[in-house]
Every structure is written in structure tokens, then in C-alpha cells.
Design a protein around this motif. Sequence first.
Motif, PDB file in Angstrom:
ATOM      1  N   ALA A  50      81.757 -18.737 -20.073  1.00 45.28           N
ATOM      2  CA  ALA A  50      82.361 -19.647 -19.991  1.00 45.28           C
ATOM      3  C   ALA A  50      82.671 -21.162 -19.852  1.00 45.28           C
ATOM      4  CB  ALA A  50      81.526 -19.427 -18.334  1.00 45.28           C
ATOM      5  N   VAL A  53      85.805 -21.882 -21.891  1.00 42.24           N
ATOM      6  CA  VAL A  53      86.764 -22.069 -21.116  1.00 42.24           C
ATOM      7  C   VAL A  53      86.739 -23.899 -20.519  1.00 42.24           C
ATOM      8  CG1 VAL A  53      88.014 -21.112 -19.221  1.00 42.24           C
ATOM      9  CG2 VAL A  53      87.362 -19.795 -20.312  1.00 42.24           C
ATOM     10  N   MET A  58      90.027 -26.596 -20.270  1.00 42.02           N
ATOM     11  CA  MET A  58      89.622 -26.991 -19.368  1.00 42.02           C
ATOM     12  C   MET A  58      89.647 -29.108 -19.490  1.00 42.02           C
ATOM     13  SD  MET A  58      87.286 -24.917 -16.504  1.00 42.02           S
ATOM     14  CE  MET A  58      87.849 -25.425 -14.742  1.00 42.02           C
TER      15      MET A  58
ATOM     16  N   LEU B 188      93.223 -26.448 -14.078  1.00 42.94           N
ATOM     17  CA  LEU B 188      92.208 -26.339 -13.365  1.00 42.94           C
ATOM     18  C   LEU B 188      91.217 -25.687 -12.837  1.00 42.94           C
ATOM     19  CD1 LEU B 188      91.258 -30.234 -13.559  1.00 42.94           C
ATOM     20  CD2 LEU B 188      90.126 -28.575 -15.404  1.00 42.94           C
ATOM     21  N   HIS B 191      91.618 -21.677 -14.356  1.00 42.75           N
ATOM     22  CA  HIS B 191      90.628 -21.928 -15.471  1.00 42.75           C
ATOM     23  C   HIS B 191      89.543 -21.686 -14.417  1.00 42.75           C
ATOM     24  CE1 HIS B 191      92.852 -22.345 -18.546  1.00 42.75           C
ATOM     25  NE2 HIS B 191      93.138 -23.802 -18.763  1.00 42.75           N
ATOM     26  N   LEU B 192      89.543 -21.574 -13.893  1.00 44.51           N
ATOM     27  CA  LEU B 192      88.420 -21.255 -12.468  1.00 44.51           C
ATOM     28  C   LEU B 192      88.533 -19.935 -12.215  1.00 44.51           C
ATOM     29  CD1 LEU B 192      85.482 -23.021 -11.195  1.00 44.51           C
ATOM     30  CD2 LEU B 192      86.913 -21.983  -9.163  1.00 44.51           C
ATOM     31  N   ASP B 194      89.699 -17.783 -13.649  1.00 49.72           N
ATOM     32  CA  ASP B 194      89.181 -16.744 -15.550  1.00 49.72           C
ATOM     33  C   ASP B 194      87.408 -16.960 -15.128  1.00 49.72           C
ATOM     34  OD1 ASP B 194      89.812 -17.514 -18.809  1.00 49.72           O
ATOM     35  OD2 ASP B 194      89.161 -15.917 -17.705  1.00 49.72           O
ATOM     36  N   VAL B 195      87.568 -17.658 -14.910  1.00 51.73           N
ATOM     37  CA  VAL B 195      85.741 -18.482 -14.994  1.00 51.73           C
ATOM     38  C   VAL B 195      84.807 -17.345 -13.704  1.00 51.73           C
ATOM     39  CG1 VAL B 195      83.691 -19.734 -14.860  1.00 51.73           C
ATOM     40  CG2 VAL B 195      85.486 -20.090 -16.435  1.00 51.73           C
TER      41      VAL B 195
END
Lengths: 98, 207
Positions: A50, A53, A58, B188, B191-192, B194-195
Motif C-alpha cells: 500500500a 502505491v 499516487m 487517485l 489507486h485507492l 487497488d490499496v
Amino acid sequence: MSETSSHTKLYTIIFISLIVLTALTVWVSTVHLGGFGNLCIGLAIAITKASLVALFFMHLKYDGKFDHYFYVAALFPIVLFFILVGAPLTDLAWMTMP
Amino acid sequence: MADTAHAHHDAAAINRAKLGMWLFLGSEVMFFSGFIAAYIVLRNATPEGDKNPFNIPNRHLSVPLATVNTLALILSSFTMAMAVAASQRGDKQNTSKFLMFTIGLGCLFLGIKFFEYGTKFAHHTYPSTNIFYGCYFVLTGFHGLHVLLGILALFILLVGNERGVLVELHEGGGTRSSHATATECTGLYWHLVDVVWIFLFPMLYLL
């Protein structure tokens, strides 16, 4: 234009790291380290992925604005939340399972 | 190319948009944290034994399928980052290319999810079957919904890019276009998503 190619290279490196970490987490789950051990390693790998990423995809690492430190600091209440939720749970039998 | 004052104005507008998106992401993290905390409590509250629905053999989940899903989302994060980089340098073709890859990978993720859900339902396993499946369907269901909405947003970006929104504004002399900002903010969000999956995958399938 060199800025572009360095972006591609960086993203590719991060991508490969994420794939390796995914393979690692799947493999480690097959190695029985006890409930608590597997949890710690699984959590550590997930947090690492995390972070990769968040920092690179980001752009947190490059933005460098003061605001972004607040976003990271906002993680602390969440961690506190999980600790407070988990603390009263004394029946941790599954964690001691072989 | 653009004078300093103009660049500063652009930078401030972009920072506002990103700030807004980051705050929204914060609320999304709280959203999923609630369900994850509930999972932790429910798991610890369930008595031990062979019948414990949280035991891995009792979950009947396919780790290989979920691993493919994880790899698909990670790759989609990579293509999304490439799309954002392309949109910021005004590269219309590569922006479309990487947006399409991201959409495709998102659809692959959802396709595999639908297959997983389908096999569960075929075996008469529903959210109401036991507490683990209740957690599993809610967590992956809401996550899948987030993926779907992300795909929708990416599609809108793709159409906007193809219609020349990106190229026009860039050729107009601005150092950044609002479309590039929208792409970055959608990135953004993606990606969240994905997280969140990076945490859900080990939590539900491995540990």
C-alpha cells in the motif's frame, strides 16, 4: 522527455516490486507460522504494498506539500480505532492455532 | 511557456482538486475501516472448532483466482499511472491507450468476481449462509461497486480525451488542462481501490 522515460522506468520498478510482494504474500500464507505470525507478516507485506502505491503511483513522495503530511497523519486515528476495537477481544484462540 | 503567475494559478487549481479528492479518499478509508473492524470483532467472537466458518478450509475460496484479480488490479494501477503521466504531457494517444488498458483490467477484475459470486450462488452459498460469507460478500461487494464506479469514471475520461478535450486545452497554451487534472484525480481514486483490495485479498483469502 527524459522526465517521461524516467517515469516509465520508475513505475515499472514499482510494478515489479508489487508483483514480487504479491507472490511473497501468497507463498508465506502456505507456510504455517501460527495464526499470529502469519498475521504479522501478511499485514507487513500489505502495508508495504500500500505504501508503494501511495508514495509512487499516487505521487505522495513527489508532491511534498504540507497538506499531504496531514493525510498520512490521518492514518493514526484509524490505527487507534483498530486497536480500541480489538483490545477488548480476549478470546484470541485462533491466533494461537498451529 | 506560460508566465509564472499563470503557472501558479494552475498549480493552485490542481492542488484544490487533489485536496478535494484526497479528503474524499479519507472518507472512503473510513468507510472500509468500519467493515474491516467489524470483521475483526466477528472473527474473534466466533467460537473455535471445526465448524468455525472463518476457518480457511470452510471458506471454499479460490486463492488462484483472487491472485489473478490482485495482479490485474496492480497492473491496472500501473497503466493508470502511465495514463496520468501521458495526459500531463498532452499525449492524447497514449492517454487513451493506457485508459483503455485500465478499463480492460478493471473489467477483468469484475468478470472474475462475477464468476466467483456465480459459483457461490450455484452452491447455495449466500451472504446469509454464515457470518463469514456475510462479511465476505459485503466487503467484496462494496469493493466491486467501487471498481465499477471507477470504470465508469475512466470511461468518461476516455470519451473526453478522444473528443479532443485534452489536446485542445494543451494546444491553447495552458501548461495543464482541466482534463489532465480530472485524470489525475480519478487516478487517485483508482489507486485507492487497488490499496483496499491489497488489504482485502490477504484478509479474506489468505489469513
